[in-house]
Write a protein that holds these residues in place. Structure first.
Motif, PDB file in Angstrom:
ATOM      1  N   GLU A   1       0.838  -1.213   0.000  1.00 51.65           N
ATOM      2  CA  GLU A   1       0.000   0.000   0.000  1.00 51.65           C
ATOM      3  C   GLU A   1       0.871   1.261   0.000  1.00 51.65           C
ATOM      4  O   GLU A   1       0.545   2.243  -0.661  1.00 51.65           O
ATOM      5  N   TYR A   2       1.953   1.210   0.735  1.00 51.34           N
ATOM      6  CA  TYR A   2       2.886   2.339   0.773  1.00 51.34           C
ATOM      7  C   TYR A   2       3.490   2.562  -0.617  1.00 51.34           C
ATOM      8  O   TYR A   2       3.581   3.697  -1.082  1.00 51.34           O
ATOM      9  N   VAL A   3       3.871   1.486  -1.273  1.00 52.39           N
ATOM     10  CA  VAL A   3       4.452   1.591  -2.616  1.00 52.39           C
ATOM     11  C   VAL A   3       3.448   2.208  -3.581  1.00 52.39           C
ATOM     12  O   VAL A   3       3.794   3.086  -4.378  1.00 52.39           O
ATOM     13  N   LYS A   4       2.181   1.791  -3.508  1.00 54.71           N
ATOM     14  CA  LYS A   4       1.143   2.383  -4.360  1.00 54.71           C
ATOM     15  C   LYS A   4       1.000   3.880  -4.103  1.00 54.71           C
ATOM     16  O   LYS A   4       0.840   4.665  -5.029  1.00 54.71           O
ATOM     17  N   LYS A   5       1.060   4.251  -2.843  1.00 55.32           N
ATOM     18  CA  LYS A   5       0.957   5.665  -2.488  1.00 55.32           C
ATOM     19  C   LYS A   5       2.090   6.473  -3.125  1.00 55.32           C
ATOM     20  O   LYS A   5       1.853   7.517  -3.739  1.00 55.32           O
ATOM     21  N   ILE A   6       3.318   5.991  -2.997  1.00 58.62           N
ATOM     22  CA  ILE A   6       4.492   6.737  -3.467  1.00 58.62           C
ATOM     23  C   ILE A   6       4.598   6.737  -4.994  1.00 58.62           C
ATOM     24  O   ILE A   6       4.935   7.758  -5.588  1.00 58.62           O
ATOM     25  N   PHE A   7       4.294   5.627  -5.635  1.00 58.70           N
ATOM     26  CA  PHE A   7       4.499   5.518  -7.081  1.00 58.70           C
ATOM     27  C   PHE A   7       3.273   5.830  -7.915  1.00 58.70           C
ATOM     28  O   PHE A   7       3.400   6.138  -9.100  1.00 58.70           O
ATOM     29  N   ILE A   8       2.079   5.753  -7.326  1.00 55.22           N
ATOM     30  CA  ILE A   8       0.866   5.964  -8.123  1.00 55.22           C
ATOM     31  C   ILE A   8       0.025   7.130  -7.582  1.00 55.22           C
ATOM     32  O   ILE A   8      -0.252   8.084  -8.300  1.00 55.22           O
ATOM     33  N   LYS A   9      -0.381   7.045  -6.332  1.00 53.00           N
ATOM     34  CA  LYS A   9      -1.300   8.047  -5.783  1.00 53.00           C
ATOM     35  C   LYS A   9      -0.682   9.436  -5.692  1.00 53.00           C
ATOM     36  O   LYS A   9      -1.296  10.416  -6.122  1.00 53.00           O
ATOM     37  N   ASN A  10       0.509   9.550  -5.130  1.00 54.08           N
ATOM     38  CA  ASN A  10       1.138  10.868  -4.995  1.00 54.08           C
ATOM     39  C   ASN A  10       1.420  11.528  -6.336  1.00 54.08           C
ATOM     40  O   ASN A  10       1.091  12.709  -6.523  1.00 54.08           O
ATOM     41  N   PRO A  11       1.998  10.820  -7.312  1.00 56.42           N
ATOM     42  CA  PRO A  11       2.219  11.467  -8.622  1.00 56.42           C
ATOM     43  C   PRO A  11       0.920  11.925  -9.284  1.00 56.42           C
ATOM     44  O   PRO A  11       0.885  12.970  -9.927  1.00 56.42           O
ATOM     45  N   ARG A  12      -0.160  11.159  -9.108  1.00 58.89           N
ATOM     46  CA  ARG A  12      -1.441  11.563  -9.689  1.00 58.89           C
ATOM     47  C   ARG A  12      -1.947  12.880  -9.106  1.00 58.89           C
ATOM     48  O   ARG A  12      -2.611  13.645  -9.792  1.00 58.89           O
ATOM     49  N   LYS A  13      -1.624  13.126  -7.851  1.00 56.28           N
ATOM     50  CA  LYS A  13      -2.074  14.354  -7.189  1.00 56.28           C
ATOM     51  C   LYS A  13      -1.459  15.598  -7.812  1.00 56.28           C
ATOM     52  O   LYS A  13      -2.070  16.658  -7.804  1.00 56.28           O
TER      53      LYS A  13
END
Length: 125
Positions: free
Chosen positions: A110-122
């Protein structure tokens, strides 16, 4: 510069924020001011700056000290992005897969998804 002082970095972030930008502090593992004081990194984040560490640092290719610092940044919840630091196809080739594997083992998927997917999308709108 890796040798910039605490006050110089803080001043630059302040100026950028006042101008309406939200800076990404790239390569935080390279700056003495941030590497020697996790509290300063927390302060920059609290000011509104994003924090980025290079993939090779997280996977351990930049040495044990840098890897230990990167883990500390992650454990304190300060990391926003991972950079490749890739410049050409023939040198400094980023190995993002190694970084992802290390992060999953240390911090979870979940942390990896946050750093590589969710944060860049923001930030891409």
């Amino acid at each position: 510069s890796p040798h910039d002082t605490y006050s110089r970095i803080q001043e630059a972030v302040t100026k950028l924020m006042r101008a309406g930008y939200r800076p990404v502090i790239a390569h935080v593992e390279r700056y003495k001011a941030t590497r020697n004081d996790i509290g300063f990194l927390t302060e920059l984040k609290d000011m509104g700056a994003h924090i980025q560490v290079n993939a090779d640092t997280i996977s351990g290719q930049d040495g044990f000290g840098a890897k230990t610092f990167a883990r500390k940044v992650m454990k304190h919840g300060l990391l926003d992005f991972v950079g490749s630091d890739g410049h050409r196809k023939t040198e400094r080739i980023p190995e993002i897969g190694k970084c992802v594997a290390k992060m999953e083992k240390t911090m979870g998927s979940e942390y990896v998804k946050k750093i590589f997917i969710k944060n860049p999308r923001k930030i891409t709108g």
